[in-house]
Design an enzyme around this catalytic site. Structure first.
Site, short mmCIF file in Angstrom:
data_model
loop_
_atom_site.label_atom_id
_atom_site.label_comp_id
_atom_site.label_asym_id
_atom_site.label_seq_id
_atom_site.Cartn_x
_atom_site.Cartn_y
_atom_site.Cartn_z
N SER A 9 16.78 22.76 -11.83
CA SER A 9 18.10 23.39 -11.78
C SER A 9 18.36 24.10 -13.09
O SER A 9 18.38 23.48 -14.16
CB SER A 9 19.18 22.33 -11.57
OG SER A 9 20.45 22.87 -11.89
N HIS A 32 16.36 26.05 -8.45
CA HIS A 32 17.67 25.62 -7.94
C HIS A 32 18.78 26.30 -8.75
O HIS A 32 18.82 26.18 -9.98
CB HIS A 32 17.76 24.10 -8.05
CG HIS A 32 18.98 23.50 -7.45
ND1 HIS A 32 19.10 23.23 -6.09
CD2 HIS A 32 20.15 23.09 -8.01
CE1 HIS A 32 20.28 22.67 -5.85
NE2 HIS A 32 20.94 22.58 -7.00
N ASP A 34 22.82 26.73 -9.21
CA ASP A 34 24.11 26.10 -8.90
C ASP A 34 25.25 27.09 -9.08
O ASP A 34 25.57 27.48 -10.20
CB ASP A 34 24.33 24.90 -9.83
CG ASP A 34 23.39 23.75 -9.50
OD1 ASP A 34 23.44 23.27 -8.35
OD2 ASP A 34 22.62 23.34 -10.38
N MET A 36 29.17 27.66 -8.89
CA MET A 36 30.42 26.87 -8.91
C MET A 36 31.60 27.80 -9.14
O MET A 36 31.49 28.76 -9.91
CB MET A 36 30.38 25.85 -10.04
CG MET A 36 29.16 24.94 -10.03
SD MET A 36 29.33 23.67 -11.29
CE MET A 36 27.67 22.97 -11.28
N HIS A 65 22.54 26.58 -4.38
CA HIS A 65 23.45 25.47 -4.06
C HIS A 65 24.87 25.94 -4.34
O HIS A 65 25.26 26.08 -5.50
CB HIS A 65 23.07 24.25 -4.92
CG HIS A 65 23.96 23.07 -4.73
ND1 HIS A 65 23.96 21.98 -5.58
CD2 HIS A 65 24.88 22.78 -3.77
CE1 HIS A 65 24.84 21.08 -5.17
NE2 HIS A 65 25.43 21.54 -4.07
N MET A 67 28.57 25.40 -4.68
CA MET A 67 29.66 24.42 -4.85
C MET A 67 30.94 25.22 -4.98
O MET A 67 31.56 25.31 -6.05
CB MET A 67 29.39 23.55 -6.09
CG MET A 67 28.30 22.51 -5.83
SD MET A 67 27.58 21.87 -7.33
CE MET A 67 26.44 23.19 -7.67
N MET A 136 23.92 14.66 -2.11
CA MET A 136 24.25 14.67 -3.55
C MET A 136 24.19 13.24 -4.08
O MET A 136 24.81 12.33 -3.51
CB MET A 136 25.63 15.24 -3.78
CG MET A 136 25.75 16.75 -3.60
SD MET A 136 24.68 17.73 -4.68
CE MET A 136 25.26 17.26 -6.32
N GLY A 141 29.18 19.15 -9.92
CA GLY A 141 29.96 19.82 -10.96
C GLY A 141 29.28 19.93 -12.30
O GLY A 141 29.44 20.91 -13.00
N PHE A 142 28.49 18.91 -12.64
CA PHE A 142 27.89 18.91 -13.97
C PHE A 142 26.48 18.34 -13.94
O PHE A 142 26.19 17.44 -13.16
CB PHE A 142 28.75 18.06 -14.93
CG PHE A 142 30.14 18.60 -15.07
CD1 PHE A 142 30.42 19.59 -16.00
CD2 PHE A 142 31.16 18.15 -14.23
CE1 PHE A 142 31.70 20.12 -16.10
CE2 PHE A 142 32.45 18.66 -14.33
CZ PHE A 142 32.72 19.65 -15.27
N GLY A 143 25.64 18.88 -14.84
CA GLY A 143 24.31 18.31 -15.03
C GLY A 143 24.39 17.08 -15.93
O GLY A 143 25.43 16.79 -16.53
N GLY A 144 23.30 16.36 -16.02
CA GLY A 144 23.20 15.27 -16.97
C GLY A 144 23.94 13.99 -16.62
O GLY A 144 24.13 13.14 -17.48
N ASP A 174 19.95 15.66 -5.28
CA ASP A 174 20.37 16.46 -6.44
C ASP A 174 21.35 15.66 -7.27
O ASP A 174 22.42 15.28 -6.79
CB ASP A 174 21.03 17.76 -5.91
CG ASP A 174 21.52 18.67 -7.01
OD1 ASP A 174 21.23 18.42 -8.20
OD2 ASP A 174 22.22 19.66 -6.67
N GLY A 196 17.58 18.89 -13.21
CA GLY A 196 18.08 19.83 -14.21
C GLY A 196 17.72 19.35 -15.61
O GLY A 196 16.74 19.80 -16.21
N SER A 197 18.51 18.40 -16.11
CA SER A 197 18.27 17.93 -17.48
C SER A 197 16.89 17.28 -17.63
O SER A 197 16.27 17.40 -18.68
CB SER A 197 19.39 16.97 -17.90
OG SER A 197 19.61 15.98 -16.93
C1 DX5 Z 1 25.35 19.20 -10.23
C2 DX5 Z 1 24.35 20.22 -9.76
C3 DX5 Z 1 22.98 19.84 -10.08
C4 DX5 Z 1 22.68 19.65 -11.56
C5 DX5 Z 1 21.69 18.54 -11.65
O1 DX5 Z 1 26.54 19.38 -9.60
O2 DX5 Z 1 24.44 20.42 -8.36
O3 DX5 Z 1 22.03 20.72 -9.50
O4 DX5 Z 1 22.19 20.78 -12.21
O5 DX5 Z 1 21.49 18.23 -12.98
P1 DX5 Z 1 20.79 16.87 -13.40
O6 DX5 Z 1 19.42 16.88 -12.82
O7 DX5 Z 1 20.79 16.96 -14.90
O8 DX5 Z 1 21.63 15.75 -12.88
ZN ZN Z 2 22.74 21.55 -7.44
#
Ligand code: DX5
Ligand code: ZN
Length: 222
Positions: A9, A32, A34, A36, A65, A67, A136, A141-144, A174, A196-197
């Site tokens: 991602s 991927h 995202d 938003m 994806h 959102m 999900m 909403g957020f990575g990490g 995800d 992602g992270s």
């Molecule tokens: C979160 C995103 C994810 C995000 C995943 O809402 O849909 O795709 O980038 O990031 P990680 O792998 O760091 O949880």
């Molecule tokens: Zn995603």
């Protein structure tokens, strides 16, 4: 035998160097992306003009994806720009089947996503309407973030139904996927992993993708 896919991602990538970042994950299966809108989720990324440019430079197909709200209005635009796969949230539309058919008619794979608190059962009756089911594993909403273990029974339930029906749908997870849990989630039946992270926080992305892929393969064979 199940095909494992690792989809980095770019939410966790360095946006000032996005072309190089995309190049660094060229051993992945799909990229991927995202999208938003700050309404469906409390965060904002980018829309069609930026995704179109990503599509132009990416060597790998895009796994979009969404959102966002108003998916009936916006999702077809991503299919029309040539995205390989467009996934929208069940919570964002009252006409999921109609929208999936529309995306397919444009030539994209149609994906349906559910948030952690949305049950999967209603979708299991309609697997043939979709090309991808995204469970999900964090609140979008957020990575990490840390993977929410309570979401995993939905992955197992979906895989059981997919096997029973020999459905062609890909089962994607995800959120919070990393080397500590990918084997476990693979064993439960996911085949398509967003990370992602776990990918972009490493310097050597190719070896991290390889490690995630082999752990997922090992989990699947378990
Ligand atoms: C979160 C995103 C994810 C995000 C995943 O809402 O849909 O795709 O980038 O990031 P990680 O792998 O760091 O949880
Ligand atoms: Zn995603």
């Amino acid at each position: 035998m199940l095909v494992i896919r690792i989809n980095p991602s770019i939410l966790s990538a360095d946006f000032m160097n996005l072309a190089d970042e995309l190049q660094s994950v060229s051993t992945a299966d799909l990229i991927h992306v995202d999208v938003m809108d700050n309404h469906f989720v409390p965060n904002l990324t980018f829309g069609p003009p930026v995704v179109r440019q990503i599509q132009d430079v990416s060597a790998k197909p895009l796994d979009i994806h969404l959102m966002i709200e108003n998916v009936d209005r916006w999702a077809p635009e991503y299919a029309e720009m040539g995205a390989f796969s467009v996934t929208f949230h069940l919570e964002a539309t009252s006409e999921p089947f109609e929208l999936a058919r529309k995306l397919r008619s444009i030539g994209a794979r149609a994906g349906i996503a559910i948030k952690p608190n949305t049950p999967v059962e209603p979708l299991l009756e309609h697997l043939s309407e979709f090309d991808q089911l995204l469970v999900m594993t964090v609140e979008p909403g957020f990575g990490g973030q840390k993977l929410i273990q309570e979401t995993l029974p939905k992955v197992a339930a979906a895989r059981r139904r997919i096997l029973r029906e020999s459905a062609a749908v890909w089962l994607q997870v995800d959120g919070g996927i990393d080397e500590s849990n990918i084997a476990q989630v693979s064993e439960l039946g996911a085949d398509t992993f967003v990370a992602g992270s776990a990918v972009f926080n490493k310097l050597d992305r190719a070896s991290q993708i390889e490690q995630l892929r082999s752990l997922a393969n090992a989990g699947h064979r378990h």
